[in-house]
Design an enzyme around this catalytic site. Sequence first.
Site, PDB file in Angstrom:
ATOM      1  N   GLY A 208       0.497   2.254  -0.943  1.00 36.62           N
ATOM      2  CA  GLY A 208      -0.938   2.066  -0.998  1.00 36.62           C
ATOM      3  C   GLY A 208      -1.421   1.044   0.009  1.00 36.62           C
ATOM      4  O   GLY A 208      -2.429   1.243   0.700  1.00 36.62           O
TER       5      GLY A 208
ATOM      6  N   ARG B  72       2.016  -3.194   3.519  1.00 37.66           N
ATOM      7  CA  ARG B  72       3.336  -2.794   3.032  1.00 37.66           C
ATOM      8  C   ARG B  72       3.908  -1.684   3.908  1.00 37.66           C
ATOM      9  O   ARG B  72       5.128  -1.593   4.090  1.00 37.66           O
ATOM     10  CB  ARG B  72       3.256  -2.345   1.571  1.00 37.66           C
ATOM     11  CG  ARG B  72       4.629  -2.210   0.907  1.00 37.66           C
ATOM     12  CD  ARG B  72       4.487  -1.990  -0.586  1.00 37.66           C
ATOM     13  NE  ARG B  72       3.882  -3.143  -1.226  1.00 37.66           N
ATOM     14  CZ  ARG B  72       3.236  -3.103  -2.385  1.00 37.66           C
ATOM     15  NH1 ARG B  72       3.095  -1.958  -3.024  1.00 37.66           N
ATOM     16  NH2 ARG B  72       2.729  -4.200  -2.904  1.00 37.66           N
TER      17      ARG B  72
ATOM     18  N   ARG C 250      -9.861   2.069  10.510  1.00 34.15           N
ATOM     19  CA  ARG C 250     -10.322   1.412   9.287  1.00 34.15           C
ATOM     20  C   ARG C 250      -9.269   0.470   8.694  1.00 34.15           C
ATOM     21  O   ARG C 250      -9.269   0.207   7.485  1.00 34.15           O
ATOM     22  CB  ARG C 250     -10.749   2.440   8.235  1.00 34.15           C
ATOM     23  CG  ARG C 250     -11.979   3.250   8.625  1.00 34.15           C
ATOM     24  CD  ARG C 250     -12.263   4.357   7.629  1.00 34.15           C
ATOM     25  NE  ARG C 250     -13.487   5.064   7.966  1.00 34.15           N
ATOM     26  CZ  ARG C 250     -14.642   4.936   7.308  1.00 34.15           C
ATOM     27  NH1 ARG C 250     -14.722   4.106   6.286  1.00 34.15           N
ATOM     28  NH2 ARG C 250     -15.705   5.625   7.675  1.00 34.15           N
TER      29      ARG C 250
ATOM     30  N   ARG D  63       5.238   9.004  -2.269  1.00 29.84           N
ATOM     31  CA  ARG D  63       4.528   7.765  -2.577  1.00 29.84           C
ATOM     32  C   ARG D  63       5.539   6.685  -2.935  1.00 29.84           C
ATOM     33  O   ARG D  63       6.453   6.913  -3.752  1.00 29.84           O
ATOM     34  CB  ARG D  63       3.564   7.978  -3.735  1.00 29.84           C
ATOM     35  CG  ARG D  63       3.053   6.665  -4.329  1.00 29.84           C
ATOM     36  CD  ARG D  63       1.804   6.806  -5.150  1.00 29.84           C
ATOM     37  NE  ARG D  63       1.626   5.716  -6.093  1.00 29.84           N
ATOM     38  CZ  ARG D  63       1.385   4.449  -5.760  1.00 29.84           C
ATOM     39  NH1 ARG D  63       1.314   4.092  -4.484  1.00 29.84           N
ATOM     40  NH2 ARG D  63       1.224   3.523  -6.693  1.00 29.84           N
TER      41      ARG D  63
ATOM     42  N   SER E 262       3.803   0.384  -6.597  1.00 34.00           N
ATOM     43  CA  SER E 262       4.055  -0.375  -7.812  1.00 34.00           C
ATOM     44  C   SER E 262       3.434   0.334  -9.003  1.00 34.00           C
ATOM     45  O   SER E 262       2.559   1.187  -8.867  1.00 34.00           O
ATOM     46  CB  SER E 262       3.493  -1.793  -7.679  1.00 34.00           C
ATOM     47  OG  SER E 262       2.111  -1.749  -7.389  1.00 34.00           O
TER      48      SER E 262
ATOM     49  N   GLU F 175      -0.003   4.079 -12.800  1.00 33.77           N
ATOM     50  CA  GLU F 175      -0.345   3.744 -11.410  1.00 33.77           C
ATOM     51  C   GLU F 175      -1.625   4.488 -11.081  1.00 33.77           C
ATOM     52  O   GLU F 175      -2.316   4.942 -11.992  1.00 33.77           O
ATOM     53  CB  GLU F 175       0.811   4.051 -10.460  1.00 33.77           C
ATOM     54  CG  GLU F 175       1.386   5.450 -10.569  1.00 33.77           C
ATOM     55  CD  GLU F 175       0.617   6.470  -9.753  1.00 33.77           C
ATOM     56  OE1 GLU F 175       0.784   6.498  -8.530  1.00 33.77           O
ATOM     57  OE2 GLU F 175      -0.133   7.270 -10.350  1.00 33.77           O
TER      58      GLU F 175
ATOM     59  N   GLU G 173      -2.219   6.889  -8.057  1.00 33.80           N
ATOM     60  CA  GLU G 173      -2.271   7.870  -6.978  1.00 33.80           C
ATOM     61  C   GLU G 173      -1.492   9.164  -7.182  1.00 33.80           C
ATOM     62  O   GLU G 173      -1.811  10.193  -6.588  1.00 33.80           O
ATOM     63  CB  GLU G 173      -1.771   7.226  -5.662  1.00 33.80           C
ATOM     64  CG  GLU G 173      -2.704   6.219  -5.035  1.00 33.80           C
ATOM     65  CD  GLU G 173      -2.551   4.821  -5.596  1.00 33.80           C
ATOM     66  OE1 GLU G 173      -3.509   4.039  -5.483  1.00 33.80           O
ATOM     67  OE2 GLU G 173      -1.487   4.509  -6.153  1.00 33.80           O
TER      68      GLU G 173
ATOM     69  N   ASP H 104       4.653  -4.962 -13.221  1.00 34.75           N
ATOM     70  CA  ASP H 104       4.080  -5.651 -14.372  1.00 34.75           C
ATOM     71  C   ASP H 104       4.278  -4.792 -15.613  1.00 34.75           C
ATOM     72  O   ASP H 104       4.681  -3.629 -15.507  1.00 34.75           O
ATOM     73  CB  ASP H 104       2.606  -5.982 -14.150  1.00 34.75           C
ATOM     74  CG  ASP H 104       1.784  -4.746 -13.812  1.00 34.75           C
ATOM     75  OD1 ASP H 104       1.141  -4.208 -14.730  1.00 34.75           O
ATOM     76  OD2 ASP H 104       1.782  -4.310 -12.638  1.00 34.75           O
TER      77      ASP H 104
ATOM     78  N   ARG I 274       7.751  -9.626  -4.943  1.00 37.28           N
ATOM     79  CA  ARG I 274       7.483  -8.189  -4.895  1.00 37.28           C
ATOM     80  C   ARG I 274       8.117  -7.514  -3.688  1.00 37.28           C
ATOM     81  O   ARG I 274       8.693  -6.445  -3.799  1.00 37.28           O
ATOM     82  CB  ARG I 274       5.977  -7.938  -4.898  1.00 37.28           C
ATOM     83  CG  ARG I 274       5.340  -8.315  -6.227  1.00 37.28           C
ATOM     84  CD  ARG I 274       3.944  -7.771  -6.375  1.00 37.28           C
ATOM     85  NE  ARG I 274       3.414  -8.080  -7.692  1.00 37.28           N
ATOM     86  CZ  ARG I 274       2.445  -7.410  -8.283  1.00 37.28           C
ATOM     87  NH1 ARG I 274       1.882  -6.385  -7.660  1.00 37.28           N
ATOM     88  NH2 ARG I 274       2.025  -7.744  -9.483  1.00 37.28           N
TER      89      ARG I 274
END
Length: 234
Positions: free
Chosen positions: A20, A24, A43, A87, A90, A179, A181, A204, A217
Amino acid sequence: MTVHIGAKPGEIADTVLMPGDPLRAKWAAETFLENPVCINEVRGMLGYTGSWRGNRVTIHGSGMGMPSLSIYANELIRDYGAKTLIRIGSAGAMQPGVNLRDIVLAMTASTLSTPSRGLFRELNFAPCADFDLLTAARAAAKAKDIPTHVGGIYSSDVFYDERPDLNEQMTRHGVLAVEMEAAELYILAARYGIRALAVLTISDHLLTHEALPSSDRQSSFRDMVEIALEAAFA
């Protein structure tokens, strides 16, 4: 070049990993790929193409939520010919036996709403992962002795959730994690006849309220990226 992706024809690989967070994507490309080249900055959504064990790979951000992922996945598939989308992200655990840093492989993804909902109208379409990718990812995780769970997840269309009653029912029915997505990714994969999988790291926990600190993370996400890469080229 598309409205949201500035890559030229041929600059995006058949296999695309989609975190996402664009930063990352940058970290994963610089950590795991040989000779990564930035192929998109439109963007601020970063994308890189390089190679992993001799295989061309693109790592491209998706943004947060299903509407954002839908934009990038549509363009990657329709305009650049991507054949495998994985994908890497997290998730929040929803079961007591799922722990921080564990890997969840999403076999199915339940949801209240996706950008594709208007197509199905009254039908409750059941989006699922590509079976070969799923089994390859499970084998890769097992070989690395990484705690891994395979099953259904929930793709939420809101981050600040105010439906504790719904969360309780999902926990009751064995949903592993939440999550934002995967459900739309799986629907698009079905529509276009490509392969898709969500490989998720538990950051989490909705039941215990534990959470990984930001400093931990990045290192914890290494397992997820390695599993995704090995599954893609198994």
